[in-house]
Structures are given as C-alpha cells and as structure tokens.
Motif scaffolding. Structure first.
Motif, PDB file in Angstrom:
ATOM      1  N   LEU A   7      32.412  42.820  32.965  1.00  0.00           N
ATOM      2  CA  LEU A   7      33.625  42.237  33.522  1.00  0.00           C
ATOM      3  C   LEU A   7      33.266  40.918  34.200  1.00  0.00           C
ATOM      4  N   LYS A   8      34.192  39.968  34.146  1.00  0.00           N
ATOM      5  CA  LYS A   8      33.982  38.654  34.757  1.00  0.00           C
ATOM      6  C   LYS A   8      35.054  38.406  35.811  1.00  0.00           C
ATOM      7  N   ASP A   9      34.698  37.634  36.816  1.00  0.00           N
ATOM      8  CA  ASP A   9      35.646  37.199  37.861  1.00  0.00           C
ATOM      9  C   ASP A   9      36.403  38.366  38.488  1.00  0.00           C
ATOM     10  N   VAL A  10      35.687  39.426  38.819  1.00  0.00           N
ATOM     11  CA  VAL A  10      36.319  40.608  39.418  1.00  0.00           C
ATOM     12  C   VAL A  10      36.709  40.296  40.864  1.00  0.00           C
ATOM     13  N   LYS A  11      37.994  40.553  41.173  1.00  0.00           N
ATOM     14  CA  LYS A  11      38.499  40.327  42.531  1.00  0.00           C
ATOM     15  C   LYS A  11      39.400  41.493  42.917  1.00  0.00           C
ATOM     16  N   LEU A  17      43.885  44.083  41.819  1.00  0.00           N
ATOM     17  CA  LEU A  17      42.611  44.005  41.113  1.00  0.00           C
ATOM     18  C   LEU A  17      42.790  43.099  39.900  1.00  0.00           C
ATOM     19  N   THR A  18      41.930  42.098  39.774  1.00  0.00           N
ATOM     20  CA  THR A  18      41.980  41.204  38.616  1.00  0.00           C
ATOM     21  C   THR A  18      40.566  41.025  38.066  1.00  0.00           C
ATOM     22  N   PHE A  19      40.473  40.864  36.751  1.00  0.00           N
ATOM     23  CA  PHE A  19      39.204  40.574  36.105  1.00  0.00           C
ATOM     24  C   PHE A  19      39.456  40.133  34.677  1.00  0.00           C
ATOM     25  N   SER A  20      38.410  39.618  34.030  1.00  0.00           N
ATOM     26  CA  SER A  20      38.474  39.212  32.624  1.00  0.00           C
ATOM     27  C   SER A  20      37.378  39.946  31.870  1.00  0.00           C
ATOM     28  N   ALA A  21      37.570  40.107  30.569  1.00  0.00           N
ATOM     29  CA  ALA A  21      36.568  40.734  29.709  1.00  0.00           C
ATOM     30  C   ALA A  21      36.676  40.158  28.304  1.00  0.00           C
ATOM     31  N   ASP A  33      42.585  38.785  30.175  1.00  0.00           N
ATOM     32  CA  ASP A  33      42.721  38.748  31.623  1.00  0.00           C
ATOM     33  C   ASP A  33      43.552  39.958  32.044  1.00  0.00           C
ATOM     34  N   THR A  35      45.336  42.226  35.196  1.00  0.00           N
ATOM     35  CA  THR A  35      45.888  42.183  36.549  1.00  0.00           C
ATOM     36  C   THR A  35      46.499  43.550  36.845  1.00  0.00           C
TER      37      THR A  35
END
Length: 66
Positions: A7-11, A17-21, A33, A35
């Motif tokens: 996972l990238k940019d996990v917040k 909760l947001t992240f990219s994969a 992306d 959300t």
C-alpha cells in the motif's frame, strides 16, 4: 489484494482511511485510490482508478469478523 502488494500513501485521521495500491487487471497495471470511513466494526468507502482513459469508481463495504 495479493499478499505481496504494498500500500502507498496510507493515512488515517478522524475515522478516515486512505491509501493507493497497484493492481494487475487484464494484463495491465493500474493504480487504485481507496477512501474509507470507519465506524466501529464497519468500513465503507470507494475505490477509484483511471483505466483506459476513463475514470472508474466502485463501492466497498466491510465488517470486522468477531
């Protein structure tokens, strides 16, 4: 998601909760992306990607198993 995908940019802030994969779909790598809103044991949100020049969105719901 496959176990080896990262996972990238996990917040996570204020129940959001947001992240990219990166995912492989029909032989192509696409970025998705995610959300989510977390409410107790429930998770609800969207996945969003650009595939073939078109924006795609899909809903996701989940519940913690006890």
């Amino acid at each position: 998601m496959a176990p080896n995908e990262k996972l990238k940019d996990v917040k996570f802030k204020d129940d959001k909760l947001t992240f990219s994969a990166e995912r492989k779909l029909m032989g192509n790598m696409i970025s998705i992306d995610y959300t989510f809103t977390i409410d107790g044991d429930k998770l609800k949100g969207k996945g969003e990607s650009d595939f073939g020049g078109q924006k795609r969105e899909f809903d996701i719901k989940g519940k913690r198993e006890k």
